[in-house]
Design an enzyme around this catalytic site. Sequence first.
Site, short mmCIF file in Angstrom:
data_model
loop_
_atom_site.label_atom_id
_atom_site.label_comp_id
_atom_site.label_asym_id
_atom_site.label_seq_id
_atom_site.Cartn_x
_atom_site.Cartn_y
_atom_site.Cartn_z
CG MET A 131 -1.89 -1.18 1.23
SD MET A 131 -2.92 -1.25 2.73
CE MET A 131 -3.95 0.21 2.51
CG HIS A 132 0.49 3.34 2.47
ND1 HIS A 132 -0.82 3.68 2.66
CD2 HIS A 132 0.80 2.45 3.45
CE1 HIS A 132 -1.29 3.03 3.72
NE2 HIS A 132 -0.33 2.28 4.21
CG ASP A 189 -0.13 -5.28 1.60
OD1 ASP A 189 -0.86 -4.44 2.18
OD2 ASP A 189 1.12 -5.24 1.66
#
Length: 484
Positions: A78-79, A236
């Site tokens: 992520m991110h 995830d």
Amino acid sequence: MLYIGIDLGTSSVKIILVDEKGEKLATVTRHYPVEYPKPGWSQQNPEDWYDAVISGLEELLDGQDKSKIAGLGVAGQMHGLVILDNEDHVIRPAILWNDGRTEDQVAYLNNQIGKDTLSGHVANIAFAGFTAPKILWLKEHEPENFTKIHKIMLPKDYIVYRLTGSFVTDYSDASGMLLLDVQNRCWSDKLCEICYVKKEWLPQLCDSKDRVGVIKKEFDYLFGGNEICVVAGAGDNAAAAIGTGCINDGECNISLGTSGTIFIVSDNFDVDNNNALHSFAYTEGRYHLMGCMLSAASCASWWLDILNSIDYDGEFTDMNSMLGDNQVYFLPYLMGERSPINDVNARAAFVGMNAATTRREMCLAVLEGVSFALRDCLEVARKLGINVNVSTCCGGGSKIKIWPQILSNVLGIDINLPATQEGPSLGAAMLAMVACGEYESVSEACDAIVKIQETINPQMDIIEKYNKKYEKFSKLYPALKDVF
């Protein structure tokens, strides 16, 4: 029918092929490098992800009956900030979830814009790993790259875009950008304005199970010319929760991957008043609270590297007699820390060693330290009135046999180990099954596919020892904060 699940991790991509019952037919792993250009920085070339996915798919599907492949789902780290120009070229390496370069931007967002403003608009405060602070960093430090931005996307969405041409993201992954109005599942006008983001730069928002396109014709050589349905996928941790059957209100999953997470499902939108836990969206209208520590199984890998050892089984076995009595403590902040302390300057440390300290005590301390840090997150949830008595557990760390037992003792809860430990990749494949009509809902898919192989119960005679050790552990970071 057959389904493909892709888990785009930090160090590697894991791809599985399963049937409609979730039975694994094939699996492939491809590794790629991480760049650390400065201390605390972490970035990757998205082209490395793409190359690994394509070569992995080639191996995965070699010799398979491609006519039976119906769908594909992607989960991912992520991110990460992936930016493309107006010709769809990657502008710079993706800044990853565990990158700490945005300390000044996080301070600006939390202190000058204000935590109440952030939480009111996007349900979360700023953390260094989130995407929005990275955009502000880019504008300040690489203005020439900022002016080239035409598309902003997350790592898994880059793979979906390359495979289908669809510019989309899902609510779970978008929640971690600090640009999404989580409660209302739309982009926040306020945060886009604060971060100088044009909304046309952002992808279309979808539910994780939504069909978003089909595989491009240029990949017919891989898939045999069949029309393969592709879903939006999930971050995830959300995909891991699905892959472990964590879908109903109050259910919990703990992931011992590169990072460590506690993921608690909620039917209702809720925000931790101190914003120590993340309030994110989930699939099928649900939400989740999540505590995320930046280094979990990566602590074990790092420690084995220090020892010049690759023997997980040898280093971490025969520790049962030591549980609760180890006098060495380990702070697991190798990359700073997110939940609940939100400190990019926090660092790892061994505490309590003496002339008689052994290698095995230090090995055990690493596993205990990560478990204590996860308890920090669980204690926040408990203060919110959330009662977690049992959790599934997945990720590479769960395969270290003693670790789930330590976790059970430290947290004081039962730990369920699923029969299939694929986590995010299985969850991604299950989302594709729902999109293809194999199951009517994600909940139905979880009920049909996820089976529990073993339940680890807390050892009642050791719990109190760990409670006392946790009290001491809780004093270490405050004592060392100024040193860091």
